[in-house]
Scaffold this motif. Structure first.
Motif, mmCIF file in Angstrom:
data_model
loop_
_atom_site.group_PDB
_atom_site.id
_atom_site.type_symbol
_atom_site.label_atom_id
_atom_site.label_comp_id
_atom_site.label_asym_id
_atom_site.label_seq_id
_atom_site.Cartn_x
_atom_site.Cartn_y
_atom_site.Cartn_z
ATOM 1 N N LEU A 113 27.379 33.260 2.221
ATOM 2 C CA LEU A 113 27.958 32.025 1.694
ATOM 3 C C LEU A 113 28.870 31.333 2.712
ATOM 4 O O LEU A 113 29.988 30.932 2.405
ATOM 5 N N ALA A 146 31.593 39.851 -3.989
ATOM 6 C CA ALA A 146 32.179 39.440 -5.274
ATOM 7 C C ALA A 146 33.287 38.412 -5.061
ATOM 8 O O ALA A 146 33.403 37.441 -5.804
ATOM 9 N N ILE A 147 34.094 38.606 -4.029
ATOM 10 C CA ILE A 147 35.167 37.647 -3.744
ATOM 11 C C ILE A 147 34.562 36.280 -3.406
ATOM 12 O O ILE A 147 34.986 35.255 -3.913
ATOM 13 N N LEU A 148 33.557 36.317 -2.546
ATOM 14 C CA LEU A 148 32.941 35.044 -2.149
ATOM 15 C C LEU A 148 32.199 34.382 -3.304
ATOM 16 O O LEU A 148 32.070 33.167 -3.352
ATOM 17 N N GLU A 150 33.206 34.505 -6.371
ATOM 18 C CA GLU A 150 34.114 34.246 -7.487
ATOM 19 C C GLU A 150 34.058 32.781 -7.902
ATOM 20 O O GLU A 150 34.208 32.426 -9.053
ATOM 21 N N LYS A 151 33.840 31.941 -6.922
ATOM 22 C CA LYS A 151 33.773 30.512 -7.201
ATOM 23 C C LYS A 151 32.639 30.157 -8.160
ATOM 24 O O LYS A 151 32.655 29.131 -8.803
ATOM 25 N N ARG A 152 31.637 31.011 -8.215
ATOM 26 C CA ARG A 152 30.498 30.700 -9.073
ATOM 27 C C ARG A 152 30.534 31.516 -10.353
ATOM 28 O O ARG A 152 29.679 31.369 -11.198
ATOM 29 N N ALA A 153 31.514 32.390 -10.434
ATOM 30 C CA ALA A 153 31.534 33.325 -11.557
ATOM 31 C C ALA A 153 31.923 32.622 -12.848
ATOM 32 O O ALA A 153 32.522 31.585 -12.828
#
Lengths: 153, 480
Positions: A113, A146-148, A150-153
């Motif tokens: 990403l 997962a951190i990257l 997070e914006k889509r979570a």
């Protein structure tokens, strides 16, 4: 080669979103091309395959699928572009089955990403094939993904 | 002229309900409305119809309503606030004003604060307001103690403690910081009463700015507040009011300053000036969200771009924009981008926003042990947990992820550093465009999730509560 998939291994496949046929295909391809990592005692192998945006690893013995792990990051290449000598002992416990060379623990650049960072990989100095260990993929890479995401979570 | 939609709005002169249209002209978005008695009013909403539409496409939330409505629909929005049954959104942040008094006398003040101590609500009234929140808001409950300037009250520590006793999960304090910076004993009491975060008025990094608004040099005071919060392990959100001809030229430096003070500073929350309450005459200071984002892009030399700001999980696509960024040695590394498409919302907007307020704007790492909603929330397929509680499914056992991360890999893994950095060096930059009588759209306020609690136990959406006509006469505030 008849690989047994236990219930436990089947759960791992489900957790990683990998189908049975897919993992068996990856093992079959590695067995026929010889492109795989083999443990020093020769009892365990790691095969690598790719499906859409996912790199899939199968850890297996002659009879059984032992472990499955994946990463979404794209391995770009050796950090720094070439394999230079290092002062520490960089020999891993794995051998590139195709070249018969001991795989080296070296940083490889991985990208996800839009963010690229180095991380430890297993590299064959001869053929240049790059792998990621189970520990690295399951902990560090999974968390970073997962951190990257997070914006889509 | 290309019509976009009709809007229901208010007349700036008489606050009567009037209709209008939203349209695009020369690529810009406007609202034009007409009052039969006072003529027509046109307001610029966005400089770029493309960006305006992109924010709408990117916005997708599931809503949940409040547990119970407290008033009936009689005159229609915005005249029945309480909340009424036509309100579409539960409260995510309840604002409890504990005083109207303020020691600052700002040129801009939507609350139009004064200095009459006898008007302060008593402890019983405040308890009732807290209990109303506990009763009506879905869990977890989040409150912002506001005013006026709450630190004008000597009994603020008792108020905070009472809020915790009532069972409010998260209490943040909206303050100008002066008393915190000068009275350590008072701050210690606030901290031990259990305050969760400080919402600090912070208009700039130079005293010129503060002189303009307040006639006082305040930068050192703001810095000292952050120092004290750092020692106490309490998170700080910097809250700049932004206006043209005031501090718009300093937004980049504010973000850089915030970056230098993470993890104590958790975020910067820009509030473009809105013309409710007290403000200099004329409306030259007004800026849109897009203008602010363009300035941020320019002033951070492209490190944070307009496209890195996605619609906040707030009431409406046009109420706010948010950028999450990691800070490393090379500067900012934004994690959000509109090109990544619509947010996949698994839970409703209020609970998401509450998690965000509680997770991001709380304390620094020291705080993580005593709280189950400590630091960075990692979303996995079925749950949201702080990183330290995230477990990894291995073949034979489950361990906390922090136990199995390579500690000192001899290869110096950049991804491990990235994770470490994300935990400790993480900044949320957001903006919220409050509505005034000029920009008012009923559709936006009906979906509002930031509600002021009145002393008689009703909830009024923030923008309605502070709404004034063009002479500064309030629709709700002081009228309740």
């Amino acid at each position: 080669m008849d690989i047994k998939i236990t219930e436990q291994a089947d759960n791992l496949l489900k957790d990683n979103g990998v189908r049975k046929e897919e993992i068996l295909d990856i093992i079959k391809n590695s067995e026929s091309s010889g492109q795989k990592l083999k443990s020093k005692d020769g009892n365990t192998c790691i095969a690598k395959g790719a499906s859409e945006n996912l790199t899939i690893y199968a850890v297996y013995s002659a009879s059984e699928l032992l472990d499955v792990y994946t990463h979404k990051m794209n391995i770009l290449g050796i950090t720094g572009g070439e394999i230079k000598p290092v002062e520490y002992d960089d020999a891993s416990d794995w051998i590139c089955a195709k070249c018969g060379e001991v795989a080296l623990e070296r940083n490889v650049d991985m990208s996800y990403l839009g963010v690229t960072r180095p991380g430890p990989g297993l590299v064959c100095a001869k053929c240049g094939e790059m792998y990621v260990s189970a520990g690295m993929a399951k902990s560090t890479l999974k968390t970073a993904e997962a951190i990257l995401e997070e914006k889509r979570a | 002229m290309e019509p976009i939609s009709t809007v229901e709005s208010l007349c700036p002169e008489c606050l009567g309900k009037i209709g209008g249209i939203k349209y695009a002209e020369n690529g810009q978005v406007y609202i034009k409305k007409e009052c039969p008695d006072h003529g027509s009013f046109t307001t610029l909403i966005s400089e770029d119809i493309g960006h305006y539409r992109q924010m709408e496409e990117c916005f997708e939330v599931n809503r949940s309503r409040a547990r119970a409505s407290l008033t009936d629909v009689e005159k229609g929005c915005p005249f029945d606030c309480g909340l009424c049954p036509s309100h579409k959104q539960d409260t995510c942040l309840a604002v409890v004003e504990v005083t109207d008094r303020c020691d600052m006398g700002c040129a801009y003040c939507f609350a139009s604060s004064s200095m009459d101590k006898s008007l302060d609500p008593d402890m019983e009234t405040i308890r009732f307001m807290f209990e109303t929140v506990k009763k009506c808001q879905n869990e977890p409950t989040c409150i912002q103690i506001s005013g006026g300037e709450p630190t004008m009250r000597d009994d603020l520590p008792e108020i905070i403690r009472m809020g915790k006793e009532v069972g409010i999960n998260h209490i943040e304090l909206n303050t100008n910081g002066r008393r915190i910076a000068s009275d350590q004993d008072y701050f210690d009491k606030i901290a031990s009463a259990g305050i969760d975060a400080i919402y600090l008025g912070f208009d700039g990094v130079s005293d010129d700015i503060y002189m303009k608004r307040t006639g006082k040099k305040l930068f050192d005071i703001k810095s000292e507040v952050i120092n004290r919060c750092e020692k106490a392990g309490i998170g700080v959100v910097l809250v700049p009011l932004v206006a043209k001809n005031y501090n718009l030229h300093e937004v980049g430096r504010i973000i850089e300053f915030a970056g230098s003070r993470v993890p104590t500073v958790r975020g910067v929350h820009f509030q473009p000036v809105f013309y409710s309450g007290r403000a200099p005459s004329g409306r030259e200071g007004r800026i849109t969200i897009l203008e602010l984002l363009r300035e941020i892009e320019k002033q951070t030399r492209g490190q944070l771009k307009v496209e890195n700001f996605t619609p906040s999980l707030m009431p409406h696509a046009h109420c706010g924009a948010t950028c999450l960024t990691v800070i490393d040695s090379n500067g900012f590394l934004p994690l959000t981008n509109v090109s990544l498409g619509a947010l996949k919302s698994a839970s409703d907007v209020a609970s998401k926003t509450k998690k965000s307020i509680m997770g991001r704007w709380r304390g620094s790492e020291k705080d993580a042990q005593k709280s189950s909603c400590g630091d960075l929330l990692i979303k996995s397929s079925c749950c949201e947990k702080p990183l330290s509680q995230l477990t990894v499914k291995g073949s034979c056992c489950e361990k906390p992820i922090t136990d199995i991360l390579p500690k000192n890999s001899r290869l110096g893994g950049g991804w491990a550093d990235f994770i470490e950095m994300s935990r400790n060096s993480y900044l949320t930059i957001s903006t919220m465009a409050f509505q005034d009588v000029w920009s008012y759209e009923k559709e936006r306020v009906e979906n509002c999730c930031i509600h002021v609690v009145t002393r008689d136990g009703r909830f009024v959406p923030f923008c309605n509560y502070n709404m004034t006509d063009c002479d500064g006469k309030f629709l709700y505030r002081n009228a309740t």
